[in-house]
Design an enzyme around this catalytic site. Structure first.
Site, PDB file in Angstrom:
ATOM      1  N   VAL A  11       0.915  -0.734   0.181  1.00 36.19           N
ATOM      2  CA  VAL A  11      -0.445  -0.545   0.247  1.00 36.19           C
ATOM      3  C   VAL A  11       0.572   1.570  -0.123  1.00 36.19           C
ATOM      4  O   VAL A  11       0.911   2.095  -0.846  1.00 36.19           O
ATOM      5  CB  VAL A  11      -0.402  -0.098   1.251  1.00 36.19           C
ATOM      6  CG1 VAL A  11      -1.848   1.359   1.558  1.00 36.19           C
ATOM      7  CG2 VAL A  11      -2.012  -1.689   1.209  1.00 36.19           C
ATOM      8  N   ASP A  30      10.794   3.888   5.922  1.00 29.87           N
ATOM      9  CA  ASP A  30      10.647   2.174   6.583  1.00 29.87           C
ATOM     10  C   ASP A  30      11.521   2.268   7.542  1.00 29.87           C
ATOM     11  O   ASP A  30      12.651   2.275   7.072  1.00 29.87           O
ATOM     12  CB  ASP A  30      10.483   1.619   5.659  1.00 29.87           C
ATOM     13  CG  ASP A  30       9.642   0.123   5.449  1.00 29.87           C
ATOM     14  OD1 ASP A  30       8.572   0.082   5.354  1.00 29.87           O
ATOM     15  OD2 ASP A  30      10.518  -0.428   6.730  1.00 29.87           O
ATOM     16  N   THR A  85      -0.938  -4.308   9.686  1.00 25.90           N
ATOM     17  CA  THR A  85      -1.659  -3.969  10.670  1.00 25.90           C
ATOM     18  C   THR A  85      -2.309  -5.566  10.748  1.00 25.90           C
ATOM     19  O   THR A  85      -3.366  -6.448  10.686  1.00 25.90           O
ATOM     20  CB  THR A  85      -3.133  -3.425  10.636  1.00 25.90           C
ATOM     21  OG1 THR A  85      -3.452  -3.803   9.199  1.00 25.90           O
ATOM     22  CG2 THR A  85      -2.920  -2.053  10.757  1.00 25.90           C
ATOM     23  N   GLU A 153      -7.740   2.150   1.205  1.00 26.82           N
ATOM     24  CA  GLU A 153      -7.028   1.726   0.376  1.00 26.82           C
ATOM     25  C   GLU A 153      -8.138   0.887  -0.586  1.00 26.82           C
ATOM     26  O   GLU A 153      -8.303   0.070   0.710  1.00 26.82           O
ATOM     27  CB  GLU A 153      -5.559   1.933   0.201  1.00 26.82           C
ATOM     28  CG  GLU A 153      -4.681   1.313  -1.578  1.00 26.82           C
ATOM     29  CD  GLU A 153      -4.918   2.903  -2.022  1.00 26.82           C
ATOM     30  OE1 GLU A 153      -4.746   3.066  -2.171  1.00 26.82           O
ATOM     31  OE2 GLU A 153      -5.351   2.043  -3.019  1.00 26.82           O
ATOM     32  N   PHE A 154      -8.413   0.816  -2.033  1.00 26.64           N
ATOM     33  CA  PHE A 154      -8.884  -0.377  -2.357  1.00 26.64           C
ATOM     34  C   PHE A 154      -7.808  -1.004  -3.570  1.00 26.64           C
ATOM     35  O   PHE A 154      -8.588  -1.630  -4.294  1.00 26.64           O
ATOM     36  CB  PHE A 154     -10.096  -0.631  -3.182  1.00 26.64           C
ATOM     37  CG  PHE A 154     -10.891   0.644  -1.993  1.00 26.64           C
ATOM     38  CD1 PHE A 154     -11.185  -0.159  -0.875  1.00 26.64           C
ATOM     39  CD2 PHE A 154     -10.765   2.082  -1.991  1.00 26.64           C
ATOM     40  CE1 PHE A 154     -12.260   0.726  -0.209  1.00 26.64           C
ATOM     41  CE2 PHE A 154     -11.557   2.699  -1.200  1.00 26.64           C
ATOM     42  CZ  PHE A 154     -12.465   1.528  -0.008  1.00 26.64           C
ATOM     43  N   GLU A 157      -3.076  -6.245  -5.319  1.00 22.06           N
ATOM     44  CA  GLU A 157      -2.105  -6.290  -5.906  1.00 22.06           C
ATOM     45  C   GLU A 157      -2.012  -7.158  -7.626  1.00 22.06           C
ATOM     46  O   GLU A 157      -3.047  -7.638  -7.624  1.00 22.06           O
ATOM     47  CB  GLU A 157      -0.864  -7.954  -4.561  1.00 22.06           C
ATOM     48  CG  GLU A 157      -1.408  -7.703  -3.608  1.00 22.06           C
ATOM     49  CD  GLU A 157      -0.709  -8.737  -2.639  1.00 22.06           C
ATOM     50  OE1 GLU A 157       0.148  -9.504  -3.134  1.00 22.06           O
ATOM     51  OE2 GLU A 157      -0.847  -8.481  -1.680  1.00 22.06           O
ATOM     52  N   LEU A 255     -17.087 -13.641  -9.028  1.00 20.24           N
ATOM     53  CA  LEU A 255     -18.050 -14.760  -9.243  1.00 20.24           C
ATOM     54  C   LEU A 255     -17.042 -15.828 -10.142  1.00 20.24           C
ATOM     55  O   LEU A 255     -17.660 -16.719 -10.497  1.00 20.24           O
ATOM     56  CB  LEU A 255     -19.097 -14.398  -9.473  1.00 20.24           C
ATOM     57  CG  LEU A 255     -20.471 -13.693  -9.585  1.00 20.24           C
ATOM     58  CD1 LEU A 255     -21.898 -13.982 -10.418  1.00 20.24           C
ATOM     59  CD2 LEU A 255     -20.652 -14.122  -7.789  1.00 20.24           C
ATOM     60  N   CYS A 265      -5.317  -9.664   2.792  1.00 19.80           N
ATOM     61  CA  CYS A 265      -6.674  -8.851   3.073  1.00 19.80           C
ATOM     62  C   CYS A 265      -8.006  -9.518   3.252  1.00 19.80           C
ATOM     63  O   CYS A 265      -7.863  -9.219   4.337  1.00 19.80           O
ATOM     64  CB  CYS A 265      -6.426  -7.691   1.765  1.00 19.80           C
ATOM     65  SG  CYS A 265      -5.552  -7.015   1.103  1.00 19.80           S
ATOM     66  N   LYS A 268      -7.659 -11.935   5.916  1.00 18.44           N
ATOM     67  CA  LYS A 268      -7.404 -11.638   7.605  1.00 18.44           C
ATOM     68  C   LYS A 268      -8.713  -9.976   7.580  1.00 18.44           C
ATOM     69  O   LYS A 268      -9.284 -10.026   8.816  1.00 18.44           O
ATOM     70  CB  LYS A 268      -6.017 -10.398   7.595  1.00 18.44           C
ATOM     71  CG  LYS A 268      -5.923  -9.052   8.418  1.00 18.44           C
ATOM     72  CD  LYS A 268      -4.364  -8.520   7.801  1.00 18.44           C
ATOM     73  CE  LYS A 268      -4.184  -7.700   7.223  1.00 18.44           C
ATOM     74  NZ  LYS A 268      -4.959  -6.418   7.687  1.00 18.44           N
TER      75      LYS A 268
HETATM   76  C1  UGA Z   1      -8.415  -7.347  -2.327  1.00 18.52           C
HETATM   77  C2  UGA Z   1      -9.378  -6.103  -2.845  1.00 18.52           C
HETATM   78  O1  UGA Z   1      -9.712  -6.825  -4.048  1.00 18.52           O
HETATM   79  C3  UGA Z   1      -8.859  -4.645  -2.687  1.00 18.52           C
HETATM   80  O2  UGA Z   1      -9.645  -3.913  -3.295  1.00 18.52           O
HETATM   81  C4  UGA Z   1      -7.737  -4.315  -1.512  1.00 18.52           C
HETATM   82  O3  UGA Z   1      -7.182  -3.222  -1.641  1.00 18.52           O
HETATM   83  C5  UGA Z   1      -7.149  -5.700  -0.645  1.00 18.52           C
HETATM   84  O4  UGA Z   1      -8.332  -6.351  -0.903  1.00 18.52           O
HETATM   85  C6  UGA Z   1      -6.893  -4.940   0.010  1.00 18.52           C
HETATM   86  O5  UGA Z   1      -7.280  -4.503   1.302  1.00 18.52           O
HETATM   87  O6  UGA Z   1      -5.191  -4.197   0.149  1.00 18.52           O
HETATM   88  P1  UGA Z   1      -6.421  -9.166  -3.164  1.00 18.52           P
HETATM   89  O7  UGA Z   1      -6.158  -9.319  -2.406  1.00 18.52           O
HETATM   90  O8  UGA Z   1      -5.184  -7.818  -3.647  1.00 18.52           O
HETATM   91  O9  UGA Z   1      -7.604  -7.313  -3.209  1.00 18.52           O
HETATM   92  O10 UGA Z   1      -6.904  -9.802  -4.831  1.00 18.52           O
HETATM   93  P2  UGA Z   1      -8.536 -10.544  -5.412  1.00 18.52           P
HETATM   94  O11 UGA Z   1      -7.669  -9.587  -6.530  1.00 18.52           O
HETATM   95  O12 UGA Z   1      -9.175  -9.338  -4.787  1.00 18.52           O
HETATM   96  O13 UGA Z   1      -8.534 -12.020  -5.075  1.00 18.52           O
HETATM   97  C7  UGA Z   1      -8.529 -12.300  -3.580  1.00 18.52           C
HETATM   98  C8  UGA Z   1      -8.143 -13.482  -3.091  1.00 18.52           C
HETATM   99  O14 UGA Z   1      -9.778 -13.733  -3.971  1.00 18.52           O
HETATM  100  C9  UGA Z   1      -7.403 -14.379  -4.333  1.00 18.52           C
HETATM  101  O15 UGA Z   1      -6.877 -15.339  -3.719  1.00 18.52           O
HETATM  102  C10 UGA Z   1      -8.342 -14.614  -5.423  1.00 18.52           C
HETATM  103  O16 UGA Z   1      -7.267 -15.785  -6.273  1.00 18.52           O
HETATM  104  C11 UGA Z   1      -9.828 -15.174  -4.862  1.00 18.52           C
HETATM  105  N1  UGA Z   1     -10.606 -14.711  -6.196  1.00 18.52           N
HETATM  106  C12 UGA Z   1     -10.716 -13.374  -6.338  1.00 18.52           C
HETATM  107  C13 UGA Z   1     -12.248 -16.121  -6.407  1.00 18.52           C
HETATM  108  O17 UGA Z   1     -11.528 -16.778  -5.796  1.00 18.52           O
HETATM  109  N2  UGA Z   1     -12.331 -15.412  -6.457  1.00 18.52           N
HETATM  110  C14 UGA Z   1     -12.386 -14.186  -7.571  1.00 18.52           C
HETATM  111  O18 UGA Z   1     -13.648 -14.226  -8.762  1.00 18.52           O
HETATM  112  C15 UGA Z   1     -11.937 -13.545  -7.515  1.00 18.52           C
END
Ligand code: UGA
Length: 441
Positions: A11, A30, A85, A153-154, A157, A255, A265, A268
């Site tokens: 982030v 850092d 965190t 932040e949204f 990765e 989906l 994320c 946690k």
């Molecule tokens: C997630 C959120 O999408 C971000 O918006 C947020 O800022 C971030 O957490 C955070 O709090 O810092 P991230 O963890 O980087 O982002 O990854 P995602 O792309 O959201 O995927 C998370 C998990 O869900 C992965 O294991 C992925 O494989 C899984 N996933 C995602 C599925 O199994 N199916 C889906 O349709 C989408």
């Protein structure tokens, strides 16, 4: 405008680089000397597509520098707190580093500052930060004014640069008019570009972050649960998801059925909001169910592989090739990755593992030391398949979509192919010569 960013994790680092790209003067701090040394050498401590180019560009333009000394950030008008965190054993978020950082800022500051919280923190932390800063200033006998803002932040990765350059929305949580105006200047590029801005109080902004992540996690657990039922009834989860997604109220995003959500994320943050609710005497029944469904999903994957393979022999005589270790493609992040549970479950049944991941191997080695004697790491996907009785595709890296399946088949000893991301689900002609198993079909 001079901006300090404390913490150079995903982030903080991405935010610092992007704000420099938006024309701000950024100093990123850092406490890890190794990280700062790397950054000063122009090397990235994380794998994130597109970040290196922007880092080099903005360092060269003298808009971005790195330090281990918090005092170097103190001349900034705005200081972002973007430290970790991590979860405690009970699932609650540990905000110690956020509070320590706030205290540190207060110890050194001597003029008005906007202290912006970027870290994902439980609702109420912004108030705690305000209290700690005020107490520290009082203890030092300083009458300096300040405001605390929550600005969650949204970014995802692997798409962090794009998400930060063109976010869906910017949330500014503060009741101070002065701080709001300054934050509009921080994000002036986005403000002028008509990115939606939402101004809320501290608590609302903090909760928006958790509510968003928890909702997405619920969506994934929901479709995974549907996948389990589809598998038992002869329905096809991909068509179900496609049709559901055509309803604008549902949307096709998040989906995709798979082995369960992972990463730093969703696991946690879902646990943390359940814990926050508990502290307030509420029960987050829907989110709690999503967490449990996610654990079940991983176990179901293990069970399916073990059960299927055990019908054709003893797992302790088998080698299983694993494709993809990182929790999702285009990242080296292995935190809470489903691959770790799945490998653990297969090793428990006696199997030997040969794993390949384009970026996740180094991080995975650290997590899998305890089973180091039964796991080897391959140099590529074809080597992972060598002599394998079964192949399990856990993470949908793009390069796996183009696998030469004839070559894979020739390298393998067996024919079992478990595609936990349904990468080849719509291509029966490609997997015709395998004992192919998708998810929810
Ligand atoms: C997630 C959120 O999408 C971000 O918006 C947020 O800022 C971030 O957490 C955070 O709090 O810092 P991230 O963890 O980087 O982002 O990854 P995602 O792309 O959201 O995927 C998370 C998990 O869900 C992965 O294991 C992925 O494989 C899984 N996933 C995602 C599925 O199994 N199916 C889906 O349709 C989408």
């Amino acid at each position: 405008m001079n901006i300090g960013v404390i913490g150079t994790g995903y982030v903080g680092l991405v935010q610092g680089v992007i704000l420099a790209e938006f024309g701000m003067n950024i100093v990123c701090m850092d406490i890890s000397k190794d990280k700062i040394d790397m950054l000063n050498r122009g090397e990235l401590p994380i794998f994130e597509p597109g970040l290196k180019e922007l880092l080099d560009k903005n360092v060269a333009a003298n808009r971005l520098r790195f330090t281990t000394n918090i005092k170097d950030t103190i001349n900034s008008d705005v200081i972002f707190i973007a430290v970790g965190t991590p979860p405690k054993d009970d699932g609650s978020a540990n905000v110690k580093y956020v509070l320590d950082t706030a205290k540190n800022i207060a110890t050194h500051m001597d003029k008005y500052k906007v202290i912006v919280n970027k870290s994902t923190v439980p609702v109420g932390t912004g108030r705690q930060v305000t209290g700690i800063v005020q107490q520290t200033l009082d203890a030092c006998g300083k009458e300096t004014d300040f405001d605390v803002v929550s600005n969650p932040e949204f970014l995802r990765e692997d798409k962090a640069v794009r998400d930060c350059l063109t976010p869906d929305r910017i949330i500014i949580g503060t009741t101070s008019e002065k701080a709001r105006k300054i934050m509009q200047r921080v994000y002036s590029v986005l403000y002028l570009n008509k990115t939606p801005f939402l101004f809320t109080n501290l608590e609302t902004a903090e909760m928006i972050k958790y509510a968003s992540n928890a909702f997405l996690a619920v969506k994934i657990s929901f479709i995974n649960e549907m996948a389990l039922l589809a598998e038992k009834t002869g329905a096809d989860i991909q068509q179900i998801a496609q049709a559901m997604g055509m309803d604008g109220r549902i949307s096709p995003k998040f989906l995709h059925a798979g082995p369960g959500f992972g990463g730093s994320c969703f696991p946690k943050d879902t646990r943390a909001i359940v814990d926050t609710a508990r502290q307030h005497g509420e029960e987050m029944m829907v989110i709690d169910a999503a967490i449990r469904a996610n654990e079940k999903q991983k176990q179901k994957m293990i069970h399916k592989i073990r059960f299927t393979l055990s019908e054709s022999g003893d797992l302790s005589d088998m080698t299983i090739g694993i494709l993809g270790l990182s929790f999702k493609p285009d990242t080296d992040d292995i935190r809470d990755a489903p691959s770790l549970d799945i490998i653990g479950g297969l090793v428990d049944a006696g199997a030997h593992i040969r794993a390949y991941c384009p970026e996740g191997i180094e991080a995975a080695k650290g997590h899998l030391v305890h089973i180091g004697h039964v796991i080897t790491y391959a140099a590529n996907e074809y080597q992972a398949a060598e002599g394998a009785d079964a192949l399990v595709l856990v993470t949908e890296w793009n390069q796996f979509r183009g696998l030469d399946l004839q070559r894979i088949k020739q390298n393998m000893r067996g024919r079992f192919f478990f595609d936990l991301r349904n990468v080849f689900a719509g291509r029966p002609e490609l997997v015709a010569e395998f004992n192919y198993f998708g998810v929810g079909r």
